[in-house]
Scaffold this motif. Structure first.
Motif, PDB file in Angstrom:
ATOM      1  N   ASP A  26       0.844  -1.192   0.000  1.00 61.48           N
ATOM      2  CA  ASP A  26       0.000   0.000   0.000  1.00 61.48           C
ATOM      3  C   ASP A  26       0.885   1.250   0.000  1.00 61.48           C
ATOM      4  O   ASP A  26       1.790   1.382   0.831  1.00 61.48           O
ATOM      5  N   THR A  27       0.633   2.172  -0.929  1.00 59.78           N
ATOM      6  CA  THR A  27       1.475   3.361  -1.044  1.00 59.78           C
ATOM      7  C   THR A  27       1.432   4.230   0.212  1.00 59.78           C
ATOM      8  O   THR A  27       2.423   4.876   0.547  1.00 59.78           O
ATOM      9  N   GLU A 105      -1.013  -8.797  -0.834  1.00 57.91           N
ATOM     10  CA  GLU A 105      -1.075  -7.376  -0.489  1.00 57.91           C
ATOM     11  C   GLU A 105      -0.444  -7.160   0.880  1.00 57.91           C
ATOM     12  O   GLU A 105      -0.523  -8.024   1.752  1.00 57.91           O
ATOM     13  N   THR A 107      -0.229  -4.046   3.864  1.00 58.15           N
ATOM     14  CA  THR A 107      -0.680  -2.745   4.327  1.00 58.15           C
ATOM     15  C   THR A 107      -0.296  -2.616   5.796  1.00 58.15           C
ATOM     16  O   THR A 107       0.329  -3.504   6.354  1.00 58.15           O
ATOM     17  N   HIS A 121      -7.332  -3.616   8.519  1.00 54.34           N
ATOM     18  CA  HIS A 121      -7.478  -3.405   7.089  1.00 54.34           C
ATOM     19  C   HIS A 121      -8.163  -4.597   6.443  1.00 54.34           C
ATOM     20  O   HIS A 121      -8.160  -5.691   6.989  1.00 54.34           O
ATOM     21  N   HIS A 123      -8.448  -6.795   2.737  1.00 55.47           N
ATOM     22  CA  HIS A 123      -7.797  -7.058   1.452  1.00 55.47           C
ATOM     23  C   HIS A 123      -8.725  -6.614   0.339  1.00 55.47           C
ATOM     24  O   HIS A 123      -9.924  -6.864   0.382  1.00 55.47           O
ATOM     25  N   ARG A 124      -8.148  -5.988  -0.658  1.00 57.89           N
ATOM     26  CA  ARG A 124      -8.916  -5.588  -1.830  1.00 57.89           C
ATOM     27  C   ARG A 124      -8.962  -6.787  -2.765  1.00 57.89           C
ATOM     28  O   ARG A 124      -8.103  -6.966  -3.618  1.00 57.89           O
TER      29      ARG A 124
END
Length: 141
Positions: A26-27, A105, A107, A121, A123-124
């Motif tokens: 995650d940016t 992912e 984050t 969080h 997960h997308r």
């Protein structure tokens, strides 16, 4: 080129570097880590790191690996596809996590100290990651 355009182009280039070198991270996590390291370059800040993995991994093997690498025991959620660890963090560690074939992912967020922080969080989930963690869920078994 006006100065504001230079800033925009530099930001776009930076975002491209994130995708190139840390594609699963995650940016917001990357930027938060970089800011903290700029404030105190000699210390790795402590973050709650959440890693979402492909289904089918042995959670106990993953737990052992995380303990070996970080010295910290992760919380495990979503039938062994969502691991949460409070740990010191740097770009090298993020790169190692992101490079794992089993990771979908990464984050997390800055905590500043070791403590009991649960998953926060989700997960997308995408078309190519069916069955992966879909939320906070519950610990396996």
């Amino acid at each position: 080129m006006p100065a504001v355009d230079e800033v925009r182009v530099a930001f776009e280039n930076l975002q491209q570097k994130y995708k190139e070198h840390l594609p699963k991270v995650d940016t917001v996590l990357i930027e938060n880590l970089l800011k903290r390291k700029m404030e105190d370059p000699s210390n790795d800040p402590i973050f709650m790191v959440e890693v979402f993995t492909k289904p089918g991994l042995d959670p106990q093997q993953v737990r052992s690996y995380i303990i070996q690498k970080t010295g910290m025991s992760p919380e495990i959620y979503d039938n062994g596809t969502h691991y949460v660890t409070n740990q010191k963090l740097n770009l090298k560690i993020l790169k190692e996590i992101s490079d794992s074939d089993d990771v979908l992912e990464v984050t997390g967020e800055y905590t500043g100290r070791i403590g009991a922080y649960g998953a926060s969080h989700e997960h997308r989930e995408t078309e190519d990651t069916p069955g992966a963690a879909t939320g906070r869920g519950k610990p396996p078994g």
